[in-house]
Design a protein around this motif. Structure first.
Motif, mmCIF file in Angstrom:
data_model
loop_
_atom_site.group_PDB
_atom_site.id
_atom_site.type_symbol
_atom_site.label_atom_id
_atom_site.label_comp_id
_atom_site.label_asym_id
_atom_site.label_seq_id
_atom_site.Cartn_x
_atom_site.Cartn_y
_atom_site.Cartn_z
ATOM 1 N N LEU A 74 76.505 9.315 -36.967
ATOM 2 C CA LEU A 74 77.207 10.597 -36.938
ATOM 3 C C LEU A 74 78.547 10.571 -36.196
ATOM 4 O O LEU A 74 79.361 11.471 -36.390
ATOM 5 C CB LEU A 74 76.301 11.666 -36.316
ATOM 6 N N SER A 120 71.802 18.799 -29.358
ATOM 7 C CA SER A 120 71.903 20.043 -30.121
ATOM 8 C C SER A 120 73.382 20.331 -30.358
ATOM 9 O O SER A 120 74.241 19.896 -29.601
ATOM 10 C CB SER A 120 71.226 21.205 -29.383
ATOM 11 N N LEU A 132 75.097 19.324 -33.020
ATOM 12 C CA LEU A 132 75.746 18.279 -33.821
ATOM 13 C C LEU A 132 75.018 18.237 -35.157
ATOM 14 O O LEU A 132 73.833 17.873 -35.220
ATOM 15 C CB LEU A 132 75.670 16.926 -33.122
ATOM 16 N N LYS A 133 75.706 18.644 -36.217
ATOM 17 C CA LYS A 133 75.080 18.726 -37.538
ATOM 18 C C LYS A 133 74.458 17.382 -37.921
ATOM 19 O O LYS A 133 75.097 16.348 -37.825
ATOM 20 C CB LYS A 133 76.116 19.143 -38.583
ATOM 21 N N GLY A 134 73.194 17.446 -38.320
ATOM 22 C CA GLY A 134 72.481 16.248 -38.736
ATOM 23 C C GLY A 134 71.716 15.569 -37.626
ATOM 24 O O GLY A 134 71.110 14.520 -37.846
ATOM 25 N N CYS A 135 71.706 16.176 -36.448
ATOM 26 C CA CYS A 135 71.037 15.548 -35.307
ATOM 27 C C CYS A 135 70.320 16.605 -34.478
ATOM 28 O O CYS A 135 70.884 17.655 -34.176
ATOM 29 C CB CYS A 135 72.042 14.814 -34.443
#
Length: 69
Positions: free
Chosen positions: A67, A45, A47-50
């Motif tokens: 990423l 959680s 981390l943008k895109g994940c």
């Protein structure tokens, strides 16, 4: 492509350095029966895109490779 615990731990460290919070689940049968610490799932959680849902180790490695590159 496959992954090993060493590579996955390095990817997790990179994600954490980027501000992510990572929770790791281990294969308890391998840990109890054989004493091996094998990562079976990863939840990321922040981390943008994940995330934010748990992923199997191979899926997490593939996503974190993208990423953190």
């Amino acid at each position: 492509m496959s992954t090993c615990n060493k590579e996955l731990k390095a990817l997790i460290s990179k994600a954490e350095a980027m501000g992510a919070t990572v929770q790791v689940g281990y294969d308890m049968d391998a840990l109890i029966g054989e004493g091996r610490s094998i990562i079976c799932d990863v939840q990321v959680s922040g981390l943008k895109g994940c995330g934010p849902f748990p992923m199997q180790a191979i899926t997490a490695a593939e996503r974190l490779r993208e990423l953190t590159a």
